[in-house]
Design a protein around this motif. Structure first.
Motif, mmCIF file in Angstrom:
data_model
loop_
_atom_site.group_PDB
_atom_site.id
_atom_site.type_symbol
_atom_site.label_atom_id
_atom_site.label_comp_id
_atom_site.label_asym_id
_atom_site.label_seq_id
_atom_site.Cartn_x
_atom_site.Cartn_y
_atom_site.Cartn_z
ATOM 1 N N ILE A 65 -0.150 -9.971 6.633
ATOM 2 C CA ILE A 65 0.874 -10.611 5.807
ATOM 3 C C ILE A 65 0.371 -11.916 5.178
ATOM 4 O O ILE A 65 0.851 -12.343 4.118
ATOM 5 C CB ILE A 65 2.147 -10.866 6.657
ATOM 6 N N GLU A 66 -0.589 -12.536 5.797
ATOM 7 C CA GLU A 66 -1.136 -13.823 5.318
ATOM 8 C C GLU A 66 -1.442 -13.769 3.826
ATOM 9 O O GLU A 66 -2.099 -12.850 3.332
ATOM 10 C CB GLU A 66 -2.422 -14.144 6.077
ATOM 11 N N GLY A 67 -0.938 -14.748 3.075
ATOM 12 C CA GLY A 67 -1.211 -14.839 1.650
ATOM 13 C C GLY A 67 -0.240 -14.089 0.762
ATOM 14 O O GLY A 67 -0.368 -14.126 -0.467
ATOM 15 N N SER A 68 0.739 -13.420 1.349
ATOM 16 C CA SER A 68 1.727 -12.682 0.555
ATOM 17 C C SER A 68 2.778 -13.628 -0.024
ATOM 18 O O SER A 68 3.064 -14.692 0.540
ATOM 19 C CB SER A 68 2.431 -11.634 1.419
ATOM 20 N N ASP A 69 3.357 -13.221 -1.132
ATOM 21 C CA ASP A 69 4.490 -13.957 -1.702
ATOM 22 C C ASP A 69 5.819 -13.411 -1.191
ATOM 23 O O ASP A 69 6.835 -14.104 -1.218
ATOM 24 C CB ASP A 69 4.453 -13.865 -3.225
ATOM 25 N N ALA A 70 5.801 -12.146 -0.742
ATOM 26 C CA ALA A 70 7.016 -11.521 -0.230
ATOM 27 C C ALA A 70 6.621 -10.341 0.645
ATOM 28 O O ALA A 70 5.515 -9.795 0.537
ATOM 29 C CB ALA A 70 7.914 -11.048 -1.369
ATOM 30 N N VAL A 71 7.536 -9.956 1.534
ATOM 31 C CA VAL A 71 7.338 -8.797 2.408
ATOM 32 C C VAL A 71 8.553 -7.880 2.285
ATOM 33 O O VAL A 71 9.691 -8.343 2.205
ATOM 34 C CB VAL A 71 7.149 -9.228 3.878
ATOM 35 N N ILE A 72 8.288 -6.575 2.235
ATOM 36 C CA ILE A 72 9.355 -5.566 2.232
ATOM 37 C C ILE A 72 9.157 -4.677 3.450
ATOM 38 O O ILE A 72 8.087 -4.088 3.621
ATOM 39 C CB ILE A 72 9.330 -4.713 0.957
ATOM 40 N N ASN A 73 10.178 -4.592 4.283
ATOM 41 C CA ASN A 73 10.097 -3.747 5.483
ATOM 42 C C ASN A 73 10.974 -2.510 5.306
ATOM 43 O O ASN A 73 12.194 -2.603 5.302
ATOM 44 C CB ASN A 73 10.537 -4.515 6.725
ATOM 45 N N LEU A 74 10.315 -1.361 5.172
ATOM 46 C CA LEU A 74 11.014 -0.087 5.015
ATOM 47 C C LEU A 74 10.908 0.783 6.261
ATOM 48 O O LEU A 74 11.409 1.911 6.265
ATOM 49 C CB LEU A 74 10.410 0.698 3.845
ATOM 50 N N VAL A 75 10.260 0.291 7.300
ATOM 51 C CA VAL A 75 9.985 1.132 8.462
ATOM 52 C C VAL A 75 11.286 1.620 9.095
ATOM 53 O O VAL A 75 12.184 0.826 9.413
ATOM 54 C CB VAL A 75 9.141 0.377 9.506
ATOM 55 N N GLY A 76 11.369 2.928 9.287
ATOM 56 C CA GLY A 76 12.540 3.516 9.919
ATOM 57 C C GLY A 76 12.253 4.936 10.351
ATOM 58 O O GLY A 76 11.402 5.613 9.764
ATOM 59 N N ILE A 77 12.931 5.384 11.388
ATOM 60 C CA ILE A 77 12.811 6.760 11.854
ATOM 61 C C ILE A 77 14.206 7.347 11.991
ATOM 62 O O ILE A 77 15.178 6.610 12.180
ATOM 63 C CB ILE A 77 12.069 6.848 13.202
#
Length: 299
Positions: A65-77
């Motif tokens: 994640i280091e250096g990102s401007d944004a994070v999107i978490n789609l992880v799901g089961i």
């Protein structure tokens, strides 16, 4: 310089659609995956940075994640396996993502949840989704949460699984046929994430995601059967036998239903307030099931 967006869960069918849309919009997409081979179809897109990482390893997640401007978490089961549980995917991982963002100075986080996520929900799937939401909501990040109904698309498990069964069976007996859904197209879900990403007014908001029409389960299955040229009688499983049926289906090939999914069916998966729907707020014209699904269901 192009903004860097790190996506978790980008190798799934929702993720692949979103990653492609982000790339077209000019973002550099850092796609985290356990296996590069699973993302092969995305390698040709401009600005795609595929990185192998175990997102459940805190040090690997933080480094990715280091250096990102944004994070999107789609992880799901949608069902548990020996190696993956609802608690791990939906509750633990969001906490780890929040911690990694905080440690690396990433302020923007978009998170995928589900309609009816609640601490008092009837299923572990929905209760675990609520725990993940709580980790995001109580953080100091600039977060946005989306709660979709059933997401349909060319590679979805819902329509395609039932279509396979309808082609083979003379009739279909399913529980909770009166449960209502508001299926939303995968392309519209991707558009909602992409549009919300740079918009400050979406920060700190939880948005439901639903399509233009509400269906009962039996209505949707009858439409599906007619569309694929396999119209079948749709019968309702008696409530007293539904848990046994779900247990049997849980242990048979095809993964048609689990007992936890049966418990989720106790509640309608419908946007509680259409005015608050992400598609309406973000001015996205919702795509109807009948408009696009026949193109791949009939193939």
């Amino acid at each position: 310089m192009r903004s860097i967006v790190t996506v978790l869960g980008g190798s799934g069918y929702i993720g692949r659609t979103l990653v492609a849309r982000l790339a077209r919009a000019g973002y550099t997409v850092r796609l985290l995956t356990r296996s590069r081979e699973r993302t092969k179809s995305l390698w040709v897109l401009p600005g795609i940075d595929v990185r192998e990482a175990n997102v459940y390893d805190a040090s690997q997640l933080t480094a990715a994640i280091e250096g990102s401007d944004a994070v999107i978490n789609l992880v799901g089961i949608i069902r548990e396996t020996r190696g993956q549980t609802f608690a791990r995917a939906h509750a633990l991982l969001p906490k780890m993502v929040v911690a990694a963002c905080s440690a690396t100075g990433v302020e923007r986080l978009l998170h995928m949840s589900a309609l009816n996520a609640s601490a008092s929900a009837p299923s572990e799937y929905l209760r675990s989704k609520r725990v993940g939401e709580a980790a995001v909501r109580t953080s100091k990040l600039r977060w946005t949460i989306f709660r979709p109904s059933i997401v349909f698309g060319q590679d979805d498990e819902f329509l395609n699984t039932f279509a396979r069964v309808l082609r083979q069976a003379p009739l279909l007996v399913v529980p909770s046929v009166q449960t209502r859904f508001q299926p939303v197209y995968v392309g519209d879900v991707a558009a909602a994430f992409c549009r919300a990403l740079p918009l400050f007014p979406t920060v700190g908001k939880i948005f439901p995601l639903g399509g233009p029409r509400v269906y009962r389960l039996d209505e949707m299955l009858r439409w599906l059967g007619k569309t694929i040229g396999a119209p079948r009688p749709i019968l309702s499983t008696p409530a007293s036998l539904a848990p046994l049926q779900a247990w049997l289906l849980e242990h048979l090939p095809g993964h048609l239903m689990t007992r936890d999914q049966l418990r989720s069916l106790q509640k309608d998966s419908v946007c509680p307030d259409e005015k608050a729907s992400a598609l309406r707020v973000l001015r996205i014209v919702p795509t109807a099931l009948e408009e696009v699904a026949p193109s791949w269901l009939k193939a």
